[in-house]
Motif scaffolding. Structure first.
Motif, mmCIF file in Angstrom:
data_model
loop_
_atom_site.group_PDB
_atom_site.id
_atom_site.type_symbol
_atom_site.label_atom_id
_atom_site.label_comp_id
_atom_site.label_asym_id
_atom_site.label_seq_id
_atom_site.Cartn_x
_atom_site.Cartn_y
_atom_site.Cartn_z
ATOM 1 N N LEU A 317 39.129 34.710 42.468
ATOM 2 C CA LEU A 317 40.406 35.405 42.623
ATOM 3 C C LEU A 317 41.507 34.696 41.846
ATOM 4 O O LEU A 317 42.330 35.339 41.184
ATOM 5 N N SER A 318 41.536 33.375 41.922
ATOM 6 C CA SER A 318 42.543 32.605 41.177
ATOM 7 C C SER A 318 42.378 32.810 39.677
ATOM 8 O O SER A 318 43.365 32.921 38.933
ATOM 9 N N LEU A 319 41.107 32.879 39.247
ATOM 10 C CA LEU A 319 40.823 33.106 37.837
ATOM 11 C C LEU A 319 41.410 34.435 37.376
ATOM 12 O O LEU A 319 42.065 34.528 36.336
ATOM 13 N N LEU A 320 41.201 35.497 38.168
ATOM 14 C CA LEU A 320 41.708 36.823 37.807
ATOM 15 C C LEU A 320 43.226 36.865 37.861
ATOM 16 O O LEU A 320 43.862 37.515 37.028
ATOM 17 N N CYS A 321 43.799 36.189 38.849
ATOM 18 C CA CYS A 321 45.259 36.167 38.983
ATOM 19 C C CYS A 321 45.925 35.445 37.823
ATOM 20 O O CYS A 321 47.100 35.691 37.529
ATOM 21 N N ASP A 322 45.189 34.541 37.164
ATOM 22 C CA ASP A 322 45.734 33.776 36.047
ATOM 23 C C ASP A 322 45.451 34.432 34.698
ATOM 24 O O ASP A 322 45.714 33.835 33.651
ATOM 25 N N SER A 323 44.894 35.655 34.713
ATOM 26 C CA SER A 323 44.591 36.339 33.454
ATOM 27 C C SER A 323 45.856 36.575 32.645
ATOM 28 O O SER A 323 46.956 36.735 33.188
ATOM 29 N N GLU A 324 45.688 36.615 31.331
ATOM 30 C CA GLU A 324 46.819 36.909 30.447
ATOM 31 C C GLU A 324 47.106 38.410 30.373
ATOM 32 O O GLU A 324 48.105 38.817 29.774
ATOM 33 N N LEU A 325 46.219 39.227 30.977
ATOM 34 C CA LEU A 325 46.437 40.672 30.993
ATOM 35 C C LEU A 325 47.272 41.049 32.215
ATOM 36 O O LEU A 325 46.834 40.856 33.354
ATOM 37 N N PRO A 326 48.464 41.602 32.037
ATOM 38 C CA PRO A 326 49.295 42.004 33.177
ATOM 39 C C PRO A 326 48.586 42.991 34.103
ATOM 40 O O PRO A 326 48.715 42.901 35.330
ATOM 41 N N VAL A 327 47.803 43.919 33.533
ATOM 42 C CA VAL A 327 47.101 44.893 34.363
ATOM 43 C C VAL A 327 46.088 44.200 35.253
ATOM 44 O O VAL A 327 45.978 44.495 36.447
ATOM 45 N N LEU A 328 45.325 43.255 34.705
ATOM 46 C CA LEU A 328 44.321 42.546 35.508
ATOM 47 C C LEU A 328 44.992 41.697 36.578
ATOM 48 O O LEU A 328 44.466 41.571 37.696
ATOM 49 N N ARG A 329 46.152 41.143 36.294
ATOM 50 C CA ARG A 329 46.873 40.375 37.320
ATOM 51 C C ARG A 329 47.303 41.292 38.460
ATOM 52 O O ARG A 329 47.245 40.910 39.636
ATOM 53 N N GLU A 330 47.737 42.511 38.129
ATOM 54 C CA GLU A 330 48.110 43.465 39.185
ATOM 55 C C GLU A 330 46.890 43.875 40.008
ATOM 56 O O GLU A 330 46.960 43.995 41.233
ATOM 57 N N VAL A 331 45.775 44.106 39.333
ATOM 58 C CA VAL A 331 44.534 44.449 40.028
ATOM 59 C C VAL A 331 44.127 43.310 40.958
ATOM 60 O O VAL A 331 43.747 43.530 42.116
ATOM 61 N N ALA A 332 44.193 42.078 40.468
ATOM 62 C CA ALA A 332 43.848 40.920 41.289
ATOM 63 C C ALA A 332 44.812 40.780 42.463
ATOM 64 O O ALA A 332 44.419 40.378 43.561
ATOM 65 N N GLY A 333 46.074 41.131 42.236
ATOM 66 C CA GLY A 333 47.049 41.083 43.326
ATOM 67 C C GLY A 333 46.685 42.019 44.460
ATOM 68 O O GLY A 333 46.862 41.693 45.638
ATOM 69 N N LEU A 334 46.168 43.209 44.115
ATOM 70 C CA LEU A 334 45.710 44.145 45.148
ATOM 71 C C LEU A 334 44.554 43.551 45.933
ATOM 72 O O LEU A 334 44.464 43.712 47.156
#
Length: 371
Positions: A317-334
């Protein structure tokens, strides 16, 4: 479509080069993929997804496909080791995450005992499960993110004219048709269950209610008109109390449960059900259902693993939250929000993939019935 300049940066390959797509058909009769892709892009643009956001969405899907190509071999003491770093490195590039951290998530798990924290290497089968679980969760969460964004864009402003948007619902139902292949798994069972529910709702609306109205008005109809195929017993077998999916959910929390124990319990609990067909051989991990559209045999290997709606590890989860893609960070936030809700509610911790689908399906049928 993959050769379009818009997708050039994703370096998409032929579908047969992706493990997750190797059992799929490359084309469908009467379907022009390039035209459909252009229509998809046009629809996304109309809904407020600009080119940058669209490319991120396609990049995440491409990353999921490449993630499925990550293969593992046995290392020392049966631990899993990435066969090579080609696929994992490319997946990390597409998802814009740290490659070393991604490899760590695929090969190690964190074990907390009291105040001590240790890292334990995964076995090959466990690593494959983590890889596929992360892929499914990413795909499902991206889909939900898209739906939320679309609903937000389409929602009416209740403060202007007319009633609230909830009273002006316009729904378009588009589902897969009844499926029966040479190999049918949990996905086919759930698709066919959806069709059974819709057929039951159709029966209730078109036949049962009309027949009750005729009876109240004293209208006598010929028997050949009155008779219709009632599939309520199929729905009860699969989705009712003590049915197949209830038993499958129960197995998730049972020690030493397996696909074989699930099949054995189902055949024992529903032995007298006329719609359930036992396999010819006792050690065959399968069963068949006499659906309203015909008999379908289901191979139950992998049922329990597919049904387990596991969250990725904290590291993932931390890995996804640290992505450089804003969309993937939003997805990880959900995902983070969902995990916090589940962790705070013990009653929801045992929820499964089929539980989520069954809940959504019942809500759909309720909306159709109320329309």
């Amino acid at each position: 479509a993959r050769d379009q300049p818009f997708l050039k940066s994703l370096a998409l390959q032929d579908m047969q080069n992706y493990s997750y797509l190797q059992n799929s058909s490359a084309s469908a009769p009467g379907v022009n993929d390039l035209q459909c892709f252009d229509e998809l892009r046009g629809a996304l643009s109309a809904l407020g997804f600009d080119d940058g956001v669209q490319l991120q969405v396609f990049g995440i899907v491409a990353g999921i496909l490449v993630l499925g190509n990550c293969a593992f071999d046995e290392d020392v003491e049966d631990s899993a080791k990435l066969r090579d770093e080609v696929a994992s490195r490319r997946a990390a590039e597409l998802l814009r995450v740290d490659h070393e951290a991604l490899g760590h998530c695929l090969q190690w798990r964190k074990v907390v005992a009291g105040r001590e924290l240790t890292m334990t290497p995964l076995k090959v089968e466990q690593a494959r499960t983590v890889r596929d679980g992360l892929s499914r969760l990413l795909y499902r969460s991206l889909f939900e993110w898209l739906i939320r964004r679309m609903n937000l864009q389409l929602s009416a402003n209740s403060g202007e004219d007319g009633p609230a948007s909830g009273e002006r619902l316009l729904g378009i139902l588009d589902i897969s048709g009844f499926e029966s292949f040479e190999h049918n798994s949990l996905e086919q069972l759930l698709i066919n269950l959806s069709n059974e529910h819709l057929q039951l709702q159709f029966n209730d609306h078109v036949f049962r209610q009309e027949l009750e109205d005729c009876s109240r008005e004293g209208v006598q109809l010929p028997q050949e008109i009155v008779a219709y195929a009632d599939n309520a017993d199929v729905v009860a077998l699969l989705d009712g109390r003590g049915g197949a999916l209830d038993i499958l959910d129960e197995e998730l929390v049972m020690p030493r449960a397996s696909d074989a124990t699930f099949v054995a319990k189902l055949l024992r609990a529903q032995a007298k059900h006329k719609r359930l067909v036992a396999p010819v051989f006792a050690d065959d991990c399968s069963f068949a259902v006499q659906h309203f559209a015909g008999r379908v045999s289901y191979n139950c290997e992998g049922f329990l693993e597919k049904n387990a709606d596991r969250f990725p590890s904290e590291d993932a989860l931390s890995l996804l939250c640290d992505s450089e893609l804003p969309v993937l960070r939003e997805v990880a936030g959900l995902l983070v929000q969902e995990q916090q809700v589940v962790n705070g509610d013990r009653a929801r911790r045992a929820q499964s993939m089929t539980f989520r689908i069954r809940t959504s399906l019942r809500a759909l049928v309720a909306k159709i019935s109320a329309a």
